[in-house]
Scaffold this active site. Sequence first.
Site, short mmCIF file in Angstrom:
data_model
loop_
_atom_site.label_atom_id
_atom_site.label_comp_id
_atom_site.label_asym_id
_atom_site.label_seq_id
_atom_site.Cartn_x
_atom_site.Cartn_y
_atom_site.Cartn_z
CG ASN A 50 -0.18 -0.08 2.46
OD1 ASN A 50 0.82 0.64 2.70
ND2 ASN A 50 -0.57 -1.21 3.30
CE LYS B 58 9.26 -11.36 -14.39
NZ LYS B 58 10.13 -10.69 -15.24
CE LYS C 111 -8.77 -0.39 12.75
NZ LYS C 111 -7.87 0.08 11.88
#
Length: 412
Positions: free
Chosen positions: A212, A291, A345
């Site tokens: 992210n 890969k 939360k």
Amino acid sequence: MDKPLSGKTILLGISGGIAAYKAATLCSRLISLGASVRVIMTEGATRFITPLTLQTLSRHPVATDVFDERDASIVQHIDWADAADLVVVAPATANILSKLANGLADDMLSTTLLAATAPVLVAPAMNVHMWEHPAVVENVNKLAARGVTFVEPGTGQLACGYVGKGRLAEPDEIAGAVVAMLAGPRPLAGRSVLITAGGTVERIDPVRYISNDSSGKMGFALAEAARASGADVTLICGRTDSAAPSGVKAIKVNSAVEMYEAVMERLPQTDVVIKAAAVADYRPKETADHKIKKSAETISLELIRNPDILQSIGEWKSGNKGSNGLFVVGFAAETTDVERHAVDKLNRKKCDLMIANDVSREGAGFGSDTNIVSVYDTRGLVENMPQMSKREVANRIMELIAQRLPMKGSGV
């Protein structure tokens, strides 16, 4: 009269900005608090206020030239650097910040700063656009990561005619920061603070991963603030944009599972946990050893849930009598219904504080040097913080934690 700085030697560096005139008041204030003050001025500073003024106030010669050695038995900039309990630079121009950040030493002040081993307190002053310039921001962040303390500039009418952030903090505010550093309480002294920062990396194959946009800047600022408050800081970092701050124990991890294991292992020795990392909720079910070569037009990637670190911390705290009053702070990065999601939360994950922000807002998203947050506890909103530097946000969060932290050993 109370003199909290009695016996302390302060090296006061004055650089060449219009706010140099305020250094006279600061010098007088520090002396009235009991400090012995030695003044170093740059050539530019002498254009705004005379060395004679500071010599008269400090009752000591003022240093302006690294080659002006008045005592053959010492090297002045080394002697003064060694004698200092604290170095204060006020005002600090963009130029002196750059010199200090990059290790330049081409005048008496910058040379002495490079030789000093005492803590450094910096009070910047400059035009608002200069203060916001990426180069200045980078230098300030670099210095903060090294342990330099900042008294942020104020907002108001600037000498150049602009109105904005950049004016030197008032002398009493700077003096207060000096007292806090040398004689004030360290509210988290003796406490162990564990902070997570950055983003996690979930490998697809040896060259590809899921992550992210987290930079780690907020977590690093929190680590710096906790360190300044006297805490023993452990920083568990994933992928970040820069190196961890000095003066903290940094543990490098990659995946969410690695971060989970590193956190849970250390909970029994921890007083405060601040989970500022952006942890991936999912990871690939299988990671290829080699890969993955391009073949078909589409490819499917099956993801599985990662451990919920904050949930696990809350459950450990609730079910472990040995938690000794663990204080848990979470972060909620949201884009809609920020308050509702943050409070939900906080309650679900048994946190003591939840720091929420709308990462879609300008000045509050990942990678930014500023943040805009709201703080919640079990009773609701504690405080809305306007846009400010992440250092300022971190300092305020540490104040809130110190106010709410149970007495050590109370278990409540």
